[in-house]
Design a protein around this motif. Structure first.
Motif, short mmCIF file in Angstrom:
data_model
loop_
_atom_site.label_atom_id
_atom_site.label_comp_id
_atom_site.label_asym_id
_atom_site.label_seq_id
_atom_site.Cartn_x
_atom_site.Cartn_y
_atom_site.Cartn_z
N HIS A 55 0.86 -1.19 0.00
CA HIS A 55 0.00 0.00 0.00
C HIS A 55 0.89 1.23 0.00
CE1 HIS A 55 -3.58 -2.31 1.98
NE2 HIS A 55 -3.15 -2.88 0.87
N PHE A 56 0.73 2.07 -0.99
CA PHE A 56 1.49 3.33 -1.01
C PHE A 56 0.69 4.37 -0.26
CE2 PHE A 56 2.91 1.25 -4.93
CZ PHE A 56 4.28 1.27 -4.74
N PRO A 57 1.26 4.88 0.80
CA PRO A 57 0.48 5.83 1.60
C PRO A 57 0.24 7.14 0.84
CG PRO A 57 2.73 5.70 2.42
CD PRO A 57 2.61 4.67 1.34
N ALA A 75 -4.46 5.13 1.12
CA ALA A 75 -3.37 4.38 0.53
C ALA A 75 -3.76 3.90 -0.84
CB ALA A 75 -2.99 3.21 1.41
N VAL A 76 -2.76 3.86 -1.74
CA VAL A 76 -2.99 3.22 -3.02
C VAL A 76 -2.76 1.74 -2.78
CG1 VAL A 76 -2.27 3.08 -5.40
CG2 VAL A 76 -2.06 5.24 -4.19
N GLN A 77 -3.80 0.99 -2.89
CA GLN A 77 -3.64 -0.45 -2.62
C GLN A 77 -3.17 -1.12 -3.89
OE1 GLN A 77 -7.23 -1.82 -0.76
NE2 GLN A 77 -7.35 0.02 0.51
N ALA A 78 -1.90 -0.87 -4.20
CA ALA A 78 -1.37 -1.31 -5.49
C ALA A 78 -1.36 -2.82 -5.58
CB ALA A 78 0.04 -0.75 -5.69
N VAL A 79 -0.95 -3.46 -4.51
CA VAL A 79 -0.97 -4.92 -4.47
C VAL A 79 -1.64 -5.28 -3.16
CG1 VAL A 79 0.46 -6.94 -4.16
CG2 VAL A 79 1.04 -5.30 -5.92
N GLU A 123 -4.63 -5.26 -16.67
CA GLU A 123 -4.65 -3.94 -17.27
C GLU A 123 -3.67 -3.01 -16.58
OE1 GLU A 123 -8.79 -2.63 -18.99
OE2 GLU A 123 -9.06 -3.82 -17.19
N SER A 124 -3.44 -1.91 -17.22
CA SER A 124 -2.51 -0.93 -16.68
C SER A 124 -2.93 -0.52 -15.27
CB SER A 124 -2.51 0.28 -17.61
OG SER A 124 -1.66 1.25 -17.12
N GLY A 125 -1.98 -0.45 -14.39
CA GLY A 125 -2.26 0.00 -13.04
C GLY A 125 -2.77 -1.07 -12.11
N CYS A 126 -2.80 -2.31 -12.56
CA CYS A 126 -3.36 -3.34 -11.69
C CYS A 126 -2.34 -3.86 -10.70
CB CYS A 126 -3.94 -4.49 -12.50
SG CYS A 126 -2.67 -5.45 -13.33
N GLY A 127 -1.10 -3.39 -10.79
CA GLY A 127 -0.11 -3.75 -9.77
C GLY A 127 0.93 -4.73 -10.24
N LYS A 128 1.08 -4.91 -11.54
CA LYS A 128 2.04 -5.90 -12.03
C LYS A 128 3.47 -5.47 -11.70
CE LYS A 128 0.76 -5.37 -16.33
NZ LYS A 128 -0.27 -4.33 -16.28
N THR A 129 3.79 -4.23 -12.08
CA THR A 129 5.15 -3.76 -11.83
C THR A 129 5.44 -3.76 -10.34
OG1 THR A 129 5.09 -2.43 -13.81
CG2 THR A 129 6.69 -1.82 -12.13
N THR A 130 4.45 -3.34 -9.56
CA THR A 130 4.64 -3.31 -8.12
C THR A 130 4.96 -4.70 -7.60
OG1 THR A 130 3.05 -1.51 -8.06
CG2 THR A 130 3.61 -2.53 -5.97
N THR A 131 4.26 -5.68 -8.10
CA THR A 131 4.55 -7.04 -7.69
C THR A 131 5.99 -7.41 -8.03
OG1 THR A 131 2.26 -7.56 -8.22
CG2 THR A 131 3.73 -9.41 -7.82
N ASP A 163 9.86 -7.38 -16.39
CA ASP A 163 8.72 -6.48 -16.42
C ASP A 163 8.49 -6.00 -17.84
OD1 ASP A 163 6.72 -4.73 -15.94
OD2 ASP A 163 7.85 -3.38 -14.65
N GLU A 164 7.49 -6.52 -18.47
CA GLU A 164 7.15 -6.18 -19.86
C GLU A 164 8.39 -6.08 -20.73
OE1 GLU A 164 3.87 -4.04 -20.47
OE2 GLU A 164 3.20 -3.89 -18.40
N PRO A 165 9.15 -7.14 -20.87
CA PRO A 165 10.43 -7.04 -21.57
C PRO A 165 10.28 -6.73 -23.05
CG PRO A 165 9.91 -9.33 -21.10
CD PRO A 165 8.88 -8.51 -20.40
N SER A 200 -10.33 3.15 -9.21
CA SER A 200 -9.10 3.60 -8.58
C SER A 200 -8.65 2.63 -7.49
CB SER A 200 -9.34 4.97 -7.96
OG SER A 200 -8.50 5.15 -6.85
N PRO A 201 -7.38 2.31 -7.41
CA PRO A 201 -6.89 1.41 -6.36
C PRO A 201 -6.89 2.08 -4.99
CG PRO A 201 -5.08 2.17 -7.74
CD PRO A 201 -6.33 2.71 -8.36
N ILE A 202 -7.23 3.37 -4.96
CA ILE A 202 -7.30 4.03 -3.66
C ILE A 202 -8.59 3.63 -2.96
CG2 ILE A 202 -7.39 6.26 -2.49
CD1 ILE A 202 -5.89 7.39 -4.95
#
Ligand code: ATP
Ligand code: ATP
Ligand code: MG
Ligand code: MG
Ligand code: NI
Lengths: 334, 358, 354, 567, 337
Positions: free
Chosen positions: C27-29, C41-45, C63-71, C193-195, C294-296
């Motif tokens: 969670h990004f505060p 918090a952005v509940q990214a993952v 989809e974009s923003g679903c938390g893949k990169t964060t994972t 990550d999306e190579p 929104s993940p918030i």
């Protein structure tokens, strides 16, 4: 899997370094970014002219530092009161155009008749020295602070940013005057002249760093989001490595550009300090000091024309070179 | 280029027009950019046409000149940077060499464009509504209130929920898909007869991409305008296009109706493209078949066929591929290609070597 | 995966769990106000549980923003998880300090999405690929330079490229450089990550093939992040579909593509444009409306219910757990599709964890 | 240095009038005599007043100007040239009457003198004014003669702090129009004290201490209208002033408009263009205008070139080695280029006349002598200087420092000039600039600093508080005024004989003898070679065309501001 | 937004505190460190005729015997609660905000500052408007005609503007335009705006131009750079694609985007100038804050210097805040954060 043939690389819309795309194959081989910038710079006639002038200025400055006479005839501090109109009491140089003559090609000063050309030559090294070293000081402090603020963020950033605000909020001129008036003249066994030069460098440099600090901070903020920083971290790099090995090389371009633009500003700053009586000690010649002297004789404009021209040429040269450098280093500028 | 009766530049349109001259006709278009490093031949000798109510898809690798072509049609190259020659006939009027102000008056009204990245393509400081209003009021002398109402209608039509309130939002307050919808609304504000969409969905997610593609299709049906859709995703053109032009190194290498391109492609580059793509609709292949090498420099375009360094069949007909630029010609049924391979060779290779591996 | 035989793949699939994420959260505060209090918090993952087995390729799509990169960044410990645990090869690395993590970085490496951004433009290729050796103080037999040149050759570049700068390379070549860098330390796991998303189709295929070859050669385990479902199908052994920080469905490749159970997966698959004009008109489409919330403030209950055509009241209130609906096929849905064999009791499943 | 005041006993004062513009037309004559009233005089000041309070001001121009709004017991006669050196009664009916061998002085006030508010002036107000001026904490800037000479009670700190102390031992006011001063020792020139603005009456009821400067209660023909400290003020007619009580003032203009902190070059321009009437500082034009005024006959005809009782000099510090050796000091005297010094100060017109003595010629008792002849061209005697260096044991010269005030270009030029001329014999000077605000308190006037920082030479200047030997010499040659904490003008003269000679001269009641003694002191100091005289100052003043009744007052060395009118 | 402003104001107070403390140290701590005693410091303020007693008393009165932080706190206290000052015959209360009394002429500093502010304000604002308009116009034209003679000449000439110090250009232009040609007002003239706006402008015209010349170069260069960048943005292409006339593209879309970064620097410059344009005010004899500052410095009149410094810092802070708020007005993206 086949290895691809030699690169030409035209695939680069989003590529910040894309300027090279479409260049002939041969020209591309193994050129560093510096070389590319240099190639571009070389094509920029105006910037090159600026660079040549700067080089000449530096040569002159070194010559002036090593030789204490110009053309073997005139000393920058030598009086020629015989060439001054004491008869009528005007104390202006005798003759036309401010006493221009073969012996004194740019004329002489009123009152004491010192040779202007010699003083411009003699003043070059101090003016350039103060300007450059003050710039270097600003760059060092500004870069360090900016990079730290930008990279670590959080309270470190807040602290440094506020510190920059404090520095920016100081009326610099007022401050410089107070400081120069208070501080001693001799220290560290240096000659008073060197102490004063050091002091001015310190003041000018020390109070200008936030400008560079802001730029570096901004750049760092965006750079640290770049993936290569993550890449380094994922390899186990520590903070200092990232700061100085990964980020710093990328900051060289904006810093360099800003520095060339800061130098002329600093020359003028020295002249303002001279005008306010806290510049370099007499009789040492500096361009700024000459200008401030000249302002007392503004009815004889020739007297300021030459130092003014010297500063102008320097400012122009550094600006043109700085602009060219920016264009050369920044692919978006084309 | 020599004139051929069957070449695109000739009198005969590539696809027999159903009625009269095609709405947009591009003939022997060349767009060259003189740069410090040499002349970039971004578009070299390109001809095609689009009819009202039809969709042309242009595909090709990055840097193959797709965007440059569309910008040339719109007259959006910066003055002095591009050297443009050839003809661009919009409803019979040649846009090349036309007074800039007249082209300007056509822009937005008769031809409009949608860009790839809707966020950077919209001014961040103005509301979405005001940007649409602005577009509308250039060509229509109406009051602000009328224009605003028009903007709300448009937003509604492109599927923005609550258009009345969203019209006053700024672009950054929209999601990616909504931005692209707003861009489309802006482009459609003056009912243009030609709509150019330059990679309209590249920045979007699949689900949103599908929404946008549907929207474009629906709108085209409604407005009956000519549409050019530029992309490097063959799937996208397959969904939308009537005709497809494949570009390589600033030239067209293949041009035909969409089914033709997918069912019987004849140019090795098109084969390569199809082979590089993993496909959901086919059995999973063990290995992809990439085109080797990288796209060529547009300053030193390889002699002969520009594709020759990457072409597996470049050697099959002597050194022809390395010396002679292949003509872009009709090989039957409006199917145009630029390739030295003989008709049988092409058919054989496609049928035996390529198709089975897809 | 041309050389990957079915048996070989099966063997590997039987391999032990190499990387295990349990209830992983990030969670990004969001801080506001005078005292910078956390207001949200952005509940990214938000609670990911999955395992990656030795030698396999697990893909994360969404989809974009679903938390893949964060994972991905969590797995490589570039960021600190808010909750949950990560074990790498049996060792809990969830809260290791950066110092303690440093030696482990040899085992887990990352390939980045942007081939332009992930290489420092001011470093030579030699410096970039040599950095891992220097940073990890790896002794090389014939010196770092030699090792780097070997790596260059391995990824299909010429050793002469040693002294060049990234800008002199095309996107595909740059991605190869990035791959060479990750290979330097001979990692066990590579998070990619999306190579290939930034690459042209023709180049994309080259890179995909290269990654496959390397996997076979070095027994690599991949966590592949991607959004192109066609590519994902081509490269993965197993696929996890993410939506708003959660896994919606995770299954073997074939199972997932042929019998998607979660409506979201179904929608994703049907939205992929197919390069086949004949299918244009007779394809059965499912068009999702609206955007990802929104993940918030993620929707209550099932996060997908706002866009789901099958949603019912239950979905709004109760979050469906990720349960195994068929062998090796887990989905988090109250009303899954393609589940002819299994009938589940939606209400009863609510409490049990996966 | 001292205030910019001066005096002149020697010059013969003409009193005729002239209307044709000519160089020095107002030097000894009234230029454009007129009795026409009206008009506003526009005045500018390059800096600011030290204080407008008569109890605190120490600037010559201020004393000159103050007579417009304040009346002291005695004043210098508003007359051209030397006539101005005469003291005439102002508030007093006549000059002071000494008794008790010059220890007691009695003045009787004129009847009918009123403040601007109509109340009558009494002798108590004068007493209060004098007493308050001795409070140097409240009025730091004023002269300190009264506290030095009046027989005040021990520990007296002025009327504010020593509230109920009986001060009759110093000043008595037997009635409202009589005031009696009691001194500690006889002092023959007390009338000079009585002309100090410190005797301008201040009504105790309206005395606001340090804030009084904001509104001085006028006794003269003009009073303050608007007064913005450090920016400017206006004087308007004081209707309570009665011409009948005042034989000295004509009060021609209707008022004065004064602005301060005006750029000095700008002042010149405005004077020349007629936009401004008076540059109040009276020190002459800036270098930029010098060539313009002297080079243009028309402009020159509207200029005057008065002498000022002021010496620009350089102290040679015997406390700093090797100047503890007299020969080394003498070497400096010989080597200095006198014309160079003069040029540095602005040449013969705006700088002054080359000085070989301390006393300016217009001060009674001044003698002409030259102990260190500088050769035919006045550019220094290099041979003699070298010989002296030999004698001093430094045949190759030596290094020392020279200090000057950073804000004063002329002092900088002097230092540069000395660096040149002394350099010829091997004396190497390093220039040190100090801010003028701290010049005496922290640096050049601070003996420990001088010593530890080797300030061998100190560029300096001094003007007489009034034109007599005492007024000129007492602050610069008396070693007892040197304060170890800094702040003294005398930095180099520490000669016991001279102190003794001074005491004798002050006590001497015979005027002629006394004047002779001043000359002797001058010579004695010069013999010790602790002061290098530079120039006796002159200034080039631009006479605004609009002015009437203009003349130079020798007492102040500038135009007499009391008499000027505007056309 | 409100909390944001409060936070910024809080930071501003801290900043003012630091600035004042440092200024204080420079004047008192520094000399002390270099060996000055309270008496030597007091000698600055006692005139020529002071006795040792007077010096001591003055040092006492000015508080020089107190530890430096006590002195500072005393001074700072005055800002919040006011202070009492003895002026000889009595005691005067200086109401808050009391920035102290001049050591030299016993004038309370704050009213003096307020009194001089309009002059500096007029000077700074007028010049700022001129240089902003001039700089932006020249910069825009240069950017649009990049590489032409006009571009090069404009940039060169604007550099000449920065190469000459204002104390020189000021005097020279006064002598030419005011005294020789009589076009502009002579130095030192200032009429309050409310009294006579026409006169006000006429009197300030020359200082404005001179000062603006110095800055406009920088702004021209900034604008040029900004425009060159903005005109390459995608949204410019969109604007053209809509069929907008070139003029509208440049003004409505180009300039609007390019000007925002300039705003930051502009705010800072104006803020700094409001603290007093020392050189300009000296050259033109304007009784503004800069002149006041110089006066304070040369006389070691600490309360004056502190006053001006604080005020100047205050302006910088406020200007920064205003710029940031303005940013939010201009750029909706900022507003969102
Ligand atoms: N103004 C210009 N000056 C020089 N070269 C240019 C210019 N504009 C485009 N080019 C070059 O022309 C070529 C074709 O560019 P274009 O943008 O049309 O490619 P594209 O097919 O749209 O690629 P993408 O898929 O990446 O958008 C590229 O090599 C590009 O670098
Ligand atoms: N450092 C951060 N601070 C705050 N929010 C963040 C941060 N990093 C990511 N997020 C948010 O977390 C969510 C997930 O982001 P993430 O980058 O993981 O998505 P993604 O699936 O990789 O998307 P994409 O396909 O666009 O790369 C997003 O809403 C993003 O805005
Ligand atoms: Mg494109
Ligand atoms: Mg991502
Ligand atoms: Ni042909």
């Amino acid at each position: 899997m086949t290895a691809p043939p030699e690169v030409t690389g035209s695939a680069a819309d989003a590529d910040p370094e894309a300027a090279l795309q479409g260049m002939p194959k041969k020209a591309i081989q193994g050129r560093s970014l510096g070389q590319i910038a240099w190639l571009r710079l070389k094509r920029d006639k105006v910037a090159i002219a600026g660079a040549i002038v700067i080089a000449l200025l530096i040569l002159v400055a070194i010559a002036a530092l090593l030789l204490d006479r110009v053309f073997d005839v005139v000393h920058p501090n030598e009086f020629h009161q015989d060439l001054i109109d004491t008869q009528n009491g005007t104390l202006a140089p005798l003759g036309t155009f401010g006493g221009m003559s073969g012996a004194h090609p740019l004329g002489i000063e009123p009152v004491n008749g010192r040779d202007i050309l010699a003083r411009i030559f003699a003043g070059s090294w101090i003016s350039l020295l103060i300007a450059t070293l003050a710039t270097v000081l600003s760059v060092i402090i500004g870069t360090t602070m900016g990079i730290i603020a930008g990279f670590f963020g959080g309270w470190v950033d807040t602290l440094i940013s506020r510190l920059m605000d404090v520095f920016l909020a100081f009326p610099l001129l007022v401050f410089a005057m107070a400081l120069v008036g208070v501080l001693p003249d001799t220290a560290f066994g240096l000659s008073p002249e060197m102490v004063r030069i050091g002091l001015l460098i310190f003041i000018i440099g020390f109070f200008n760093w936030p400008y560079i600090g802001r730029i570096v901070r901004g750049q760092t903020l965006s750079l640290r989001e770049r993936e290569f920083v993550d890449a380094a971290r994922s390899l186990g790099a520590r903070g200092p490595y990232i700061l100085f090995r990964e980020l710093l090389p990328n900051l060289v371009a904006p810093i360099l550009v800003y520095a060339t633009l800061l130098i002329p500003t600093n020359i003028l700053f020295e002249s303002a300090l001279s005008f306010l009586g806290v510049g370099i000690n007499a009789p040492t010649a500096t361009w700024g000091g000459m200008l401030s002297d000249a302002s007392r004789f503004y009815t004889m404009p020739h007297f300021m024309l030459w130092p003014g021209l010297a500063i102008f040429v320097t400012v122009l040269a550094f600006n043109l070179f700085g602009d060219g450098l920016r264009d050369a280093l920044d692919p978006r500028a084309r | 280029m020599t004139q051929h009766e069957d070449s695109l530049g000739g009198a005969t349109p590539p696809r027999p027009a159903s009625s009269g001259a095609p709405f947009l006709q591009v003939r022997e278009l060349r767009v060259h950019f003189p740069t410090d490093d040499g002349v970039v031949k971004s578009v070299d000798d390109l001809s095609f046409s689009v009819d009202r109510g039809k969709t042309l898809g242009i595909v090709g690798e990055s840097g193959s000149g797709k965007s440059v072509t569309s910008l040339s049609i719109m007259g959006l190259h910066k003055a002095g940077t591009a050297r443009i020659s050839g003809e661009i006939l919009l409803d019979g009027q040649n846009l090349v060499g036309m007074a800039p102000d007249r082209v300007r008056q056509l822009r937005g009204k008769r031809m409009a464009m949608i860009f790839q990245d809707p966020l950077s393509a919209m001014h961040p400081f103005y509301t979405v509504g005001s940007q649409i209003v602005e577009a509308y009021r250039i060509h229509n002398k109406v009051t602000k209130a009328v224009a605003r109402k028009h903007a709300v209608d448009l937003l509604d039509r492109v599927g923005i929920p609550n258009p009345k309130s969203r019209v006053d939002d700024y672009p950054h307050q929209f999601s990616g898909g909504m931005r692209q919808r707003a861009m489309i609304a802006m482009a459609l504000s003056c009912d243009p007869e030609l709509l150019i969409a330059d990679e309209p969905t590249t920045a979007l997610d699949v689900t949103v991409q599908a929404q946008i593609l549907d929207l474009i299709r629906d709108l085209q049906a409604e407005f009956n305008s000519a549409v050019i859709i530029i992309t490097h995703d063959l799937g996208v053109v397959a969904e939308l296009a009537d005709d497809i032009m494949v570009m390589y190194a600033g030239r067209a290498v293949e041009y035909s109706s969409a089914p033709d391109i997918f069912n019987s492609p004849q140019h090795p580059y098109t084969w390569g493209l199809l082979g590089s793509m993993p496909r959901l609709d086919r059995e999973r292949t063990e290995r992809l078949q990439p085109i080797k090498g990288t796209p060529p420099s547009l300053i030193n375009v390889p002699e002969g066929c520009p594709f020759n360094p990457r072409c597996a069949y470049a050697g099959t007909n002597g050194d022809l591929s390395f010396t002679l630029r292949p003509e872009f010609r009709d090989v039957g049924g409006g199917h145009h290609i630029a390739c030295h391979l003989g008709a049988e060779d092409r058919l054989r290779i496609w049928e035996t070597e390529i198709r089975p591996k897809l | 995966m041309s050389t990957k035989t079915e048996t070989g793949a099966a063997n590997r699939r039987l391999g032990e769990d190499l990387l295990v994420a349990t209830d992983l959260q990030k969670h990004f505060p969001i801080r506001r106000g005078l005292l910078q209090r956390q207001v949200g918090a952005v509940q990214a993952v938000d609670g990911l549980t999955f395992t990656v087995k030795r030698g396999e390729t697990l893909s994360l799509v969404g989809e974009s923003g679903c938390g893949k990169t964060t994972t991905g960044r969590l797995l490589t410990r570039l960021i600190e998880p808010t909750g949950g645990t990560i074990t790498l090869d049996g060792r809990d690395i969830t809260h290791l300090s950066s110092g303690a993590m440093r030696p482990l970085r040899r085992d887990i490496q990352m390939i980045f999405q942007d081939p332009y951004g992930s290489l420092n433009p001011r470093h030579t290729v030699g410096a970039i690929i040599g950095a891992p050796f220097r940073l990890q103080k790896v002794k090389t037999e014939h010196g770092v330079k030699r090792a780097v040149q070997d790596l260059l050759e391995l990824v299909g570049l010429s050793p002469e490229h040693y002294n060049r700068y990234p800008h002199e390379f095309s996107g595909g070549q740059r991605q190869r450089i990035g791959i060479a860098r990750t290979l330097a330390l001979r990692p066990k796991v590579i998070v990619a990550d999306e190579p290939v998303s930034a690459l042209d189709v023709s180049i994309q295929a080259q890179v995909v093939n290269l990654m496959e070859d390397l996997q076979n050669e070095f027994d690599l385990t991949y966590v592949m992040i991607a959004h192109d479902l066609s590519v994902v199908r081509h490269v993965s052994d197993r696929v996890a579909v993410m939506y708003l920080g959660k896994i919606m469905e995770i299954a073997d490749r074939t199972s997932l593509y042929e019998r998607p159970m979660h409506p979201y997966t179904v929608a994703l698959l049907s939205a992929v444009p197919i390069p086949d004009t004949s299918r244009r008109d007779n394809r059965e489409r499912i068009r999702l409306t609206g955007d990802v919330p929104s993940p918030i403030n993620p929707p209550s209950g099932c996060r997908f219910h706002t866009r789901c055509w099958k949603a019912q009241d239950l979905c709004k209130t109760t979050e469906p757990p990720l349960v195994e609906l068929s062998a090796g096929h887990q989905a988090a849905c109250h009303f899954p599709e393609n589940t002819t064999k299994l009938t589940i009791d939606p209400t009863g499943a609510a409490g049990s964890a996966a | 240095g001292g205030g910019t005041s001066s005096s002149g006993g020697g010059t013969t004062g003409g009193s005729g009038g002239t209307n044709t513009p000519a160089f020095n037309a107002a030097l000894t004559n009234i230029f454009n005599p007129s009795d026409k009233k009206g008009g506003i005089v526009k005045i500018a000041n390059g800096g600011t007043w030290d204080s407008l309070d008569p109890g605190e001001t120490y600037y010559g121009y201020s004393w000159n100007f103050l007579r417009l709004y304040g009346r002291s017991l005695v004043m210098f006669k508003p007359a051209p040239g030397g006539g101005s050196n005469e003291l005439v009664p102002d508030l007093a009916e006549k000059l002071g009457e000494p008794s008790d061998g010059g220890k007691t002085w009695t003045y009787k006030l004129r009847k009918g003198v009123k403040y601007e508010d109509g109340t009558a002036v009494t002798s108590k107000d004068v007493k209060h004014a004098v007493l308050r001026s001795t409070d140097k904490e409240t009025f730091p800037n004023g002269p300190a003669y009264f506290e030095g000479y009046l027989n005040l009670p021990d520990g007296y700190k002025g009327p504010y702090k020593s509230k109920d102390v009986n001060t009759d031992s110093a000043i008595e006011t037997p009635d409202d129009s009589t005031i009696v001063f009691h001194l500690k020792a006889p002092f023959g020139g007390f009338d000079y004290f009585a002309q100090l603005p410190q005797t301008v009456p201040v009504p105790e009821a309206k005395d606001t201490g340090a804030k009084y400067r904001e509104h001085v209660i006028a006794t003269g023909p003009y009073k303050f209208d608007k007064n913005e400290i450090d920016k400017g003020f206006n004087l308007v007619r004081n209707d309570q002033w009665d011409q009948a009580t005042d034989p000295n003032r004509k009060a021609l203009p209707d008022g004065y408009q004064v602005s301060m902190n005006v750029n000095a070059d700008d002042i010149d321009n405005r004077l020349i263009s007629g936009d401004l009437d008076i540059d109040i500082a009276g020190t002459g034009v800036q270098p930029a205008s010098l060539s313009r005024v002297l080079g243009d006959p028309a402009l020159k005809a509207n200029a005057d070139n008065p002498t000022i009782a002021r010496l620009w000099y350089t102290s040679i510090n015997p406390t700093v080695a090797p100047f503890d050796n007299k020969a080394c000091r003498e070497a400096v005297e010989f080597a200095a280029d006198r014309t160079g010094y003069q040029t540095a100060y602005g040449g013969a017109f705006s700088g002054g006349d080359i000085a070989t003595t301390l006393l300016p010629p217009q001060i009674p008792g001044a003698q002409k002598f030259d102990l260190y002849p500088a050769g035919a061209d006045n550019k220094g005697d290099v041979e003699k200087a070298k010989a002296k260096l030999q004698e001093c044991g430094k045949p190759d010269g030596f290094e020392t420092n020279i200090s000057y005030r950073a804000e004063r270009p002329k002092e900088k030029a002097t230092a540069e000039s000395l660096q040149q001329s002394l350099g010829r014999v091997g004396i190497k000077l390093t220039l040190k600039a100090f801010p003028q605000g701290d010049y005496f308190s922290q640096f050049a006037g601070n003996p420990p600093y001088v010593k530890s920082n080797n300030l061998g030479l100190i560029v300096n200047g001094w003007g007489a508080d009034w034109n007599d030997g005492f007024g000129f010499l007492s602050q610069i040659v008396d070693s007892r005024v040197i304060r170890e904490t800094g702040g003294s003008s005398n930095t180099s003269v520490r000669i016991p004989d001279v102190d003794k000679l001074l005491d004798e001269a002050i006590g001497e009641t015979d005027k002629a003898k006394r004047e002779a003694q001043w000359g002797a002191i001058d010579k004695r100091v010069m013999e010790e070679a602790v002061i290098l005289p530079g120039v006796h100052a002159k200034s080039l003043l631009v006479r605004s065309k609009k002015l009437t009744n203009v003349f130079i007052s020798e007492a102040y060395g500038m135009y007499d501001y009391l008499s000027i009118g505007v056309a | 937004m409100i909390t944001y402003i409060i936070r910024r104001l809080f930071a501003a107070i801290v900043l003012l505190f630091v600035v004042s403390a440092v200024t204080f140290s420079i004047f008192f701590l520094m000399p002390k460190l270099l060996g000055a005693s309270p008496e030597t410091l007091a000698t600055r303020y006692v005139g020529r005729a002071a006795t040792a007693d007077t010096v001591r008393e003055t040092a006492e009165r000015l508080g020089f015997y107190d530890p430096i932080y006590v002195q500072y706190l005393d001074w700072a206290k005055g800002i919040f609660v006011g202070a009492d000052y003895s002026y000889g015959s009595g005691v005067e209360h200086c109401p808050a905000p009391c920035l102290g009394y001049s050591f030299r002429n016993n004038q309370p500093v704050f009213p003096d500052l307020i009194d001089r502010l309009p002059v500096t304000l007029s000077l700074a604002v007028g010049a700022a408007v001129l240089w902003l308009l001039g700089g932006v116009a020249v910069g825009t034209l240069s950017a649009l005609r990049k590489g032409t003679i006009f571009d090069r000449a404009a940039m060169g000439i604007s550099l000449a503007g920065v190469s000459l110090p204002i104390f020189f250009t000021g005097l020279l232009s006064l002598s030419i335009f005011s005294y020789n040609l009589g076009w502009t007002a002579v130095g030192g003239s200032y009429v309050p705006f409310l009294e006579n706006p026409g006169e006000w402008a006429y009197n300030l015209l020359l200082p404005w131009i001179t000062l603006a010349l110095l800055f406009s170069a920088q702004y021209a260069r900034l604008t040029r750079a900004g425009m060159l960048e903005t005109m390459n943005e995608d949204f410019i292409r969109t604007a053209r694609a809509k069929g907008l006339t070139e003029r509208k593209v440049v003004v409505r879309h180009g300039l609007r985007g390019a000007l925002t970064p300039i705003l930051t620097i502009f705010g800072l410059d104006v803020g700094l100038l409001l603290g007093g344009a020392i050189l300009t005010e000296s050259a033109f004899s304007l009784q503004g804050l800069g002149k006041y500052a110089i006066d304070g410095i040369t006389n070691y009149d600490l309360p004056k210097v502190m006053g001006v410094t604080i005020l100047a810092a205050f302006f910088v802070v406020v200007a920064n805040l205003v710029v940031d708020l303005l940013y939010a007005v201009v750029d909706p993206r900022v507003r969102a954060k």
